[in-house]
Scaffold this motif. Structure first.
Motif, PDB file in Angstrom:
ATOM      1  N   ASN A  98       0.805  -1.210   0.000  1.00  0.00           N
ATOM      2  CA  ASN A  98       0.000   0.000   0.000  1.00  0.00           C
ATOM      3  C   ASN A  98       0.845   1.270   0.000  1.00  0.00           C
ATOM      4  O   ASN A  98       2.016   1.266   0.348  1.00  0.00           O
ATOM      5  CB  ASN A  98      -0.909  -0.008   1.234  1.00  0.00           C
ATOM      6  N   GLY A  99       0.191   2.364  -0.350  1.00  0.00           N
ATOM      7  CA  GLY A  99       0.813   3.679  -0.281  1.00  0.00           C
ATOM      8  C   GLY A  99       0.751   4.255   1.123  1.00  0.00           C
ATOM      9  O   GLY A  99       0.251   3.634   2.059  1.00  0.00           O
ATOM     10  N   GLY A 100       1.256   5.470   1.243  1.00  0.00           N
ATOM     11  CA  GLY A 100       1.335   6.144   2.539  1.00  0.00           C
ATOM     12  C   GLY A 100       2.628   6.922   2.611  1.00  0.00           C
ATOM     13  O   GLY A 100       2.937   7.702   1.708  1.00  0.00           O
ATOM     14  N   ASP A 101       3.393   6.682   3.653  1.00  0.00           N
ATOM     15  CA  ASP A 101       4.671   7.374   3.824  1.00  0.00           C
ATOM     16  C   ASP A 101       5.817   6.441   3.428  1.00  0.00           C
ATOM     17  O   ASP A 101       6.018   5.402   4.052  1.00  0.00           O
ATOM     18  CB  ASP A 101       4.846   7.822   5.268  1.00  0.00           C
ATOM     19  N   PRO A 102       6.611   6.807   2.414  1.00  0.00           N
ATOM     20  CA  PRO A 102       7.642   5.876   1.930  1.00  0.00           C
ATOM     21  C   PRO A 102       8.780   5.634   2.916  1.00  0.00           C
ATOM     22  O   PRO A 102       9.313   4.519   2.970  1.00  0.00           O
ATOM     23  CB  PRO A 102       8.149   6.548   0.645  1.00  0.00           C
ATOM     24  N   LEU A 103       9.161   6.630   3.710  1.00  0.00           N
ATOM     25  CA  LEU A 103      10.247   6.407   4.664  1.00  0.00           C
ATOM     26  C   LEU A 103       9.788   5.575   5.858  1.00  0.00           C
ATOM     27  O   LEU A 103      10.576   4.809   6.424  1.00  0.00           O
ATOM     28  CB  LEU A 103      10.832   7.742   5.135  1.00  0.00           C
ATOM     29  N   PHE A 104       8.530   5.705   6.250  1.00  0.00           N
ATOM     30  CA  PHE A 104       7.982   4.848   7.294  1.00  0.00           C
ATOM     31  C   PHE A 104       7.972   3.395   6.818  1.00  0.00           C
ATOM     32  O   PHE A 104       8.358   2.477   7.550  1.00  0.00           O
ATOM     33  CB  PHE A 104       6.569   5.309   7.644  1.00  0.00           C
ATOM     34  N   LEU A 105       7.568   3.208   5.571  1.00  0.00           N
ATOM     35  CA  LEU A 105       7.577   1.864   4.995  1.00  0.00           C
ATOM     36  C   LEU A 105       8.998   1.332   4.911  1.00  0.00           C
ATOM     37  O   LEU A 105       9.264   0.164   5.250  1.00  0.00           O
ATOM     38  CB  LEU A 105       6.935   1.894   3.609  1.00  0.00           C
ATOM     39  N   TYR A 106       9.936   2.150   4.478  1.00  0.00           N
ATOM     40  CA  TYR A 106      11.342   1.741   4.391  1.00  0.00           C
ATOM     41  C   TYR A 106      11.869   1.303   5.752  1.00  0.00           C
ATOM     42  O   TYR A 106      12.519   0.258   5.875  1.00  0.00           O
ATOM     43  CB  TYR A 106      12.165   2.912   3.859  1.00  0.00           C
ATOM     44  N   HIS A 107      11.560   2.093   6.781  1.00  0.00           N
ATOM     45  CA  HIS A 107      12.010   1.773   8.138  1.00  0.00           C
ATOM     46  C   HIS A 107      11.549   0.372   8.542  1.00  0.00           C
ATOM     47  O   HIS A 107      12.354  -0.441   9.029  1.00  0.00           O
ATOM     48  CB  HIS A 107      11.455   2.812   9.108  1.00  0.00           C
ATOM     49  N   TRP A 108      10.272   0.077   8.308  1.00  0.00           N
ATOM     50  CA  TRP A 108       9.752  -1.216   8.745  1.00  0.00           C
ATOM     51  C   TRP A 108      10.124  -2.349   7.791  1.00  0.00           C
ATOM     52  O   TRP A 108      10.206  -3.505   8.210  1.00  0.00           O
ATOM     53  CB  TRP A 108       8.250  -1.134   8.983  1.00  0.00           C
ATOM     54  N   MET A 109      10.386  -2.042   6.543  1.00  0.00           N
ATOM     55  CA  MET A 109      10.953  -3.056   5.648  1.00  0.00           C
ATOM     56  C   MET A 109      12.293  -3.544   6.200  1.00  0.00           C
ATOM     57  O   MET A 109      12.593  -4.746   6.166  1.00  0.00           O
ATOM     58  CB  MET A 109      11.158  -2.473   4.251  1.00  0.00           C
TER      59      MET A 109
END
Length: 220
Positions: A98-109
């Motif tokens: 899903n979309g949203g905040d890319p750096l938040f997603l990167y952090h949890w990836m």
């Protein structure tokens, strides 16, 4: 890796055909895992996560008719044993991110270690907006929102060698004009694409091609 990097999901028949070619079998025979994580960093994220699961947005992903759909919440994974969730990950034919905040997603990836599994994973990764941007080397300062307290970079996973400006010329996003995209591209030191919601970028075996029924532009 097999990637379908979209601005707004499987919006048209051209993008759907590209997805089917990557899957190499019908959607109804495929097991999907959806990753909502990026959306939680935005206002209204909990409701938007439900909209993503339920197909209530104009960004088709989870509602395409998959054989099964599971949820992989990245922020939960560091606190549970990998043996609990890894079989579902390995079995999945497709990840719907899903979309949203890319750096938040990167952090949890990174924290979940899913990022380290993706290069050897055999399925198809389908990104939506931030879910696509996270695969690039950088998102550009224009898209920086959430940041980890110890992180000042706009760098992301770098599984492709180009950056993505999504939602080009979107009526509800006045800061996403073609001019804004050109100014954003000038701040980067890599190739970049600006894509509208009718466009996707397909990556297979290192080959990149653009699938579009709308507008897009490549910057060097």
């Amino acid at each position: 890796m097999k990637l379908l990097l979209t601005s707004a999901g499987i919006k048209n028949e051209s993008i759907k055909r590209a997805l089917l070619e990557l899957l190499d079998k019908p959607i109804e025979e495929c097991n999907a895992l959806c990753i909502p994580t990026a959306i939680y960093a935005l206002n209204g994220g909990t409701k938007h996560a439900w909209n993503f699961f339920n197909g209530d947005f104009s960004t088709p992903m989870c509602e395409l008719g998959w054989k099964s759909v599971g949820v992989l919440e990245l922020s939960a994974l560091p606190s549970i044993d990998e043996s609990v969730w890894r079989p579902a990950f390995d079995k999945a034919d497709v990840l719907l991110v899903n979309g949203g905040d890319p750096l938040f997603l990167y952090h949890w990836m990174k924290q979940s270690e899913v990022a380290s599994l993706l290069p050897s994973w055999k399925g198809v990764y389908v990104g939506l907006s931030a879910g696509s941007m996270v695969m690039t080397p950088r998102i550009g300062e224009a898209f920086v929102g959430w940041r980890a307290s110890d992180e000042q970079s706009d760098e992301t996973l770098g599984f492709v060698d180009f950056s993505i400006f999504p939602h080009l010329d979107h009526d509800m996003l006045p800061g996403n004009t073609s001019r804004d995209a050109a100014e954003w591209a000038e701040t980067l030191q890599s190739p970049a694409y600006a894509i509208d919601d009718e466009t996707a970028i397909r990556v297979k075996d290192g080959k990149v091609d653009v699938i579009s029924e709308g507008n897009w532009k490549k910057f060097f």
